[in-house]
Scaffold this motif. Structure first.
Motif, PDB file in Angstrom:
ATOM      1  N   PRO A  28       0.835  -1.203   0.000  1.00 25.55           N
ATOM      2  CA  PRO A  28       0.000   0.000   0.000  1.00 25.55           C
ATOM      3  C   PRO A  28       0.867   1.250   0.000  1.00 25.55           C
ATOM      4  O   PRO A  28       2.085   1.183   0.159  1.00 25.55           O
ATOM      5  CB  PRO A  28      -0.764  -0.122   1.313  1.00 25.55           C
ATOM      6  N   LYS A  29       0.242   2.384  -0.169  1.00 23.87           N
ATOM      7  CA  LYS A  29       0.875   3.675   0.071  1.00 23.87           C
ATOM      8  C   LYS A  29       0.174   4.311   1.273  1.00 23.87           C
ATOM      9  O   LYS A  29      -0.963   3.977   1.604  1.00 23.87           O
ATOM     10  CB  LYS A  29       0.749   4.578  -1.154  1.00 23.87           C
ATOM     11  N   MET A  30       0.882   5.272   1.910  1.00 20.84           N
ATOM     12  CA  MET A  30       0.405   5.812   3.174  1.00 20.84           C
ATOM     13  C   MET A  30       0.223   7.327   3.124  1.00 20.84           C
ATOM     14  O   MET A  30       0.867   8.028   2.338  1.00 20.84           O
ATOM     15  CB  MET A  30       1.395   5.473   4.295  1.00 20.84           C
ATOM     16  N   VAL A  31      -0.645   7.791   4.015  1.00 21.70           N
ATOM     17  CA  VAL A  31      -0.861   9.225   4.246  1.00 21.70           C
ATOM     18  C   VAL A  31      -0.844   9.450   5.754  1.00 21.70           C
ATOM     19  O   VAL A  31      -1.435   8.672   6.513  1.00 21.70           O
ATOM     20  CB  VAL A  31      -2.209   9.697   3.671  1.00 21.70           C
ATOM     21  N   ILE A  32      -0.150  10.485   6.200  1.00 23.26           N
ATOM     22  CA  ILE A  32      -0.225  10.951   7.593  1.00 23.26           C
ATOM     23  C   ILE A  32      -1.003  12.261   7.601  1.00 23.26           C
ATOM     24  O   ILE A  32      -0.727  13.161   6.797  1.00 23.26           O
ATOM     25  CB  ILE A  32       1.167  11.208   8.203  1.00 23.26           C
ATOM     26  N   VAL A  33      -1.965  12.380   8.498  1.00 20.35           N
ATOM     27  CA  VAL A  33      -2.672  13.640   8.719  1.00 20.35           C
ATOM     28  C   VAL A  33      -2.350  14.116  10.136  1.00 20.35           C
ATOM     29  O   VAL A  33      -2.675  13.432  11.115  1.00 20.35           O
ATOM     30  CB  VAL A  33      -4.189  13.500   8.543  1.00 20.35           C
ATOM     31  N   ALA A  34      -1.673  15.249  10.229  1.00 19.72           N
ATOM     32  CA  ALA A  34      -1.304  15.831  11.521  1.00 19.72           C
ATOM     33  C   ALA A  34      -2.127  17.092  11.762  1.00 19.72           C
ATOM     34  O   ALA A  34      -2.387  17.864  10.834  1.00 19.72           O
ATOM     35  CB  ALA A  34       0.186  16.169  11.550  1.00 19.72           C
ATOM     36  N   GLU A  35      -2.514  17.294  13.005  1.00 24.67           N
ATOM     37  CA  GLU A  35      -3.289  18.478  13.403  1.00 24.67           C
ATOM     38  C   GLU A  35      -2.427  19.364  14.293  1.00 24.67           C
ATOM     39  O   GLU A  35      -1.803  18.876  15.243  1.00 24.67           O
ATOM     40  CB  GLU A  35      -4.552  18.072  14.149  1.00 24.67           C
ATOM     41  N   TYR A  36      -2.400  20.671  13.982  1.00 23.87           N
ATOM     42  CA  TYR A  36      -1.581  21.614  14.743  1.00 23.87           C
ATOM     43  C   TYR A  36      -2.427  22.784  15.241  1.00 23.87           C
ATOM     44  O   TYR A  36      -3.308  23.276  14.522  1.00 23.87           O
ATOM     45  CB  TYR A  36      -0.451  22.172  13.876  1.00 23.87           C
ATOM     46  N   ALA A  37      -2.126  23.237  16.448  1.00 26.94           N
ATOM     47  CA  ALA A  37      -2.716  24.473  16.956  1.00 26.94           C
ATOM     48  C   ALA A  37      -2.044  25.658  16.278  1.00 26.94           C
ATOM     49  O   ALA A  37      -0.852  25.613  15.945  1.00 26.94           O
ATOM     50  CB  ALA A  37      -2.532  24.555  18.471  1.00 26.94           C
ATOM     51  N   LEU A  38      -2.808  26.717  16.070  1.00 23.05           N
ATOM     52  CA  LEU A  38      -2.316  27.917  15.401  1.00 23.05           C
ATOM     53  C   LEU A  38      -2.281  29.084  16.382  1.00 23.05           C
ATOM     54  O   LEU A  38      -3.233  29.298  17.139  1.00 23.05           O
ATOM     55  CB  LEU A  38      -3.220  28.286  14.223  1.00 23.05           C
ATOM     56  N   ALA A  39      -1.188  29.836  16.357  1.00 26.18           N
ATOM     57  CA  ALA A  39      -1.076  31.002  17.234  1.00 26.18           C
ATOM     58  C   ALA A  39      -2.167  32.012  16.898  1.00 26.18           C
ATOM     59  O   ALA A  39      -2.465  32.262  15.731  1.00 26.18           O
ATOM     60  CB  ALA A  39       0.303  31.641  17.074  1.00 26.18           C
ATOM     61  N   ASN A  40      -2.782  32.564  17.932  1.00 23.42           N
ATOM     62  CA  ASN A  40      -3.794  33.618  17.787  1.00 23.42           C
ATOM     63  C   ASN A  40      -4.997  33.187  16.960  1.00 23.42           C
ATOM     64  O   ASN A  40      -5.584  33.978  16.218  1.00 23.42           O
ATOM     65  CB  ASN A  40      -3.173  34.882  17.169  1.00 23.42           C
ATOM     66  N   SER A  41      -5.348  31.905  17.048  1.00 22.46           N
ATOM     67  CA  SER A  41      -6.499  31.407  16.301  1.00 22.46           C
ATOM     68  C   SER A  41      -7.182  30.300  17.089  1.00 22.46           C
ATOM     69  O   SER A  41      -6.516  29.458  17.711  1.00 22.46           O
ATOM     70  CB  SER A  41      -6.066  30.871  14.940  1.00 22.46           C
ATOM     71  N   ALA A  42      -8.506  30.292  17.027  1.00 18.22           N
ATOM     72  CA  ALA A  42      -9.262  29.203  17.649  1.00 18.22           C
ATOM     73  C   ALA A  42      -9.306  27.982  16.744  1.00 18.22           C
ATOM     74  O   ALA A  42      -9.673  26.888  17.176  1.00 18.22           O
ATOM     75  CB  ALA A  42     -10.690  29.681  17.959  1.00 18.22           C
TER      76      ALA A  42
END
Length: 266
Positions: free
Chosen positions: A141-155
């Motif tokens: 197979p091939k793979m995908v990573i999905v990462a979530e990051y907090a953003l400065a000065n943003s909700a």
């Protein structure tokens, strides 16, 4: 014509690996995490670095290029990365970075290969997506990573998807992988980056990338000096303003040229 040539090359090389003992890991064994990062928020202005590193076969030359770009980056997306005795050691030399690696398969030397995402920012969450289809012969197979990051000065938070697209398969199977990732990204209402090696080596693949991701209001970034014969690597974005894009044609330590982009929040 191009597809036929690529398939012919693959068939030739596949004979070399036909006897390889390839292992596809169980879901619980797909991910590796290493390194130490402390920052909690991506800055309002940040830089992205994308590169298919061709398993770092160029060794010292690759390490030199990697060590040039990585300290200048806030998010690093690598394809054809390796969890061997070399690549993680070079990555760990980047102080303050942490790394997440999703295994496509484990090769005959017991080295996992896959995609790797790094940043000085602690990800809020990490997900992997294994392609529905498989490459021929070795059935990997091939793979995908999905990462979530907090953003400065943003909700809002930023989702960053790092893809290595299916290659020596029909357009239908390649499209199914893109649809799989798009369905996952649809869950997020905030800004999104979807980037990496899409293996979009014909016009049909290029067209349905724009079509599928256009449904998510994502746009492909342009590169002023882009004269690549095969446009495999791309950056799609929503909810951010790209202030600069670069295709680094002077880098020769992989068969793919690195891409960088600078962003700020809209």
């Amino acid at each position: 014509m191009i597809k036929g040539l690529i398939l012919a090359v693959f068939v030739g090389f596949s004979g070399i690996y036909a006897q390889a003992k390839i292992e596809i890991p169980n879901d619980k064994d797909v991910m590796y995490h290493f390194g130490a990062c402390k920052s909690e928020f991506l800055p309002s202005n940040f830089q992205l670095f994308i590169w298919n590193i061709k398993k770092a076969e160029a060794k010292a030359e690759w390490a030199r290029d990697f060590e040039y770009f990585t300290p200048r980056s806030d998010i690093v997306l690598l394809q054809e990365a390796m969890m061997d005795n070399f690549v993680p050691a070079i990555a760990l030399g980047q102080k303050g970075f942490c790394w997440d690696f999703a295994t496509s398969f484990i090769d005959n030397d017991r080295n996992p290969t896959g995609v790797m995402t790094g940043s000085p920012i602690i990800p809020l969450s990490i997900h992997f997506l294994r392609s529905p289809g498989r490459e021929p012969v070795l059935k990997t197979p091939k793979m995908v990573i999905v990462a979530e990051y907090a953003l400065a000065n943003s909700a809002e938070t930023l989702w960053v998807a790092n893809i290595h697209g299916l290659n020596f398969v029909s357009n239908k199977l390649n499209r199914e992988q893109i649809e799989q990732v798009a369905a996952f990204l649809k869950k997020h209402n905030g800004p999104v980056i979807f980037a990496g090696d899409f293996n979009s080596w014909n016009n049909e693949r290029l067209q349905y990338l724009d079509e599928i991701l256009g449904r998510l209001a994502m746009k492909k970034l342009a590169f002023a000096n882009d004269d690549r014969k095969l446009k495999l690597d791309h950056i799609y974005v929503r909810g951010l303003e790209a202030t600069r894009t670069d295709l680094h044609k002077n880098i020769n330590s992989s068969d793919h040229k690195p891409l960088t982009a600078e962003f700020r929040l809209k």
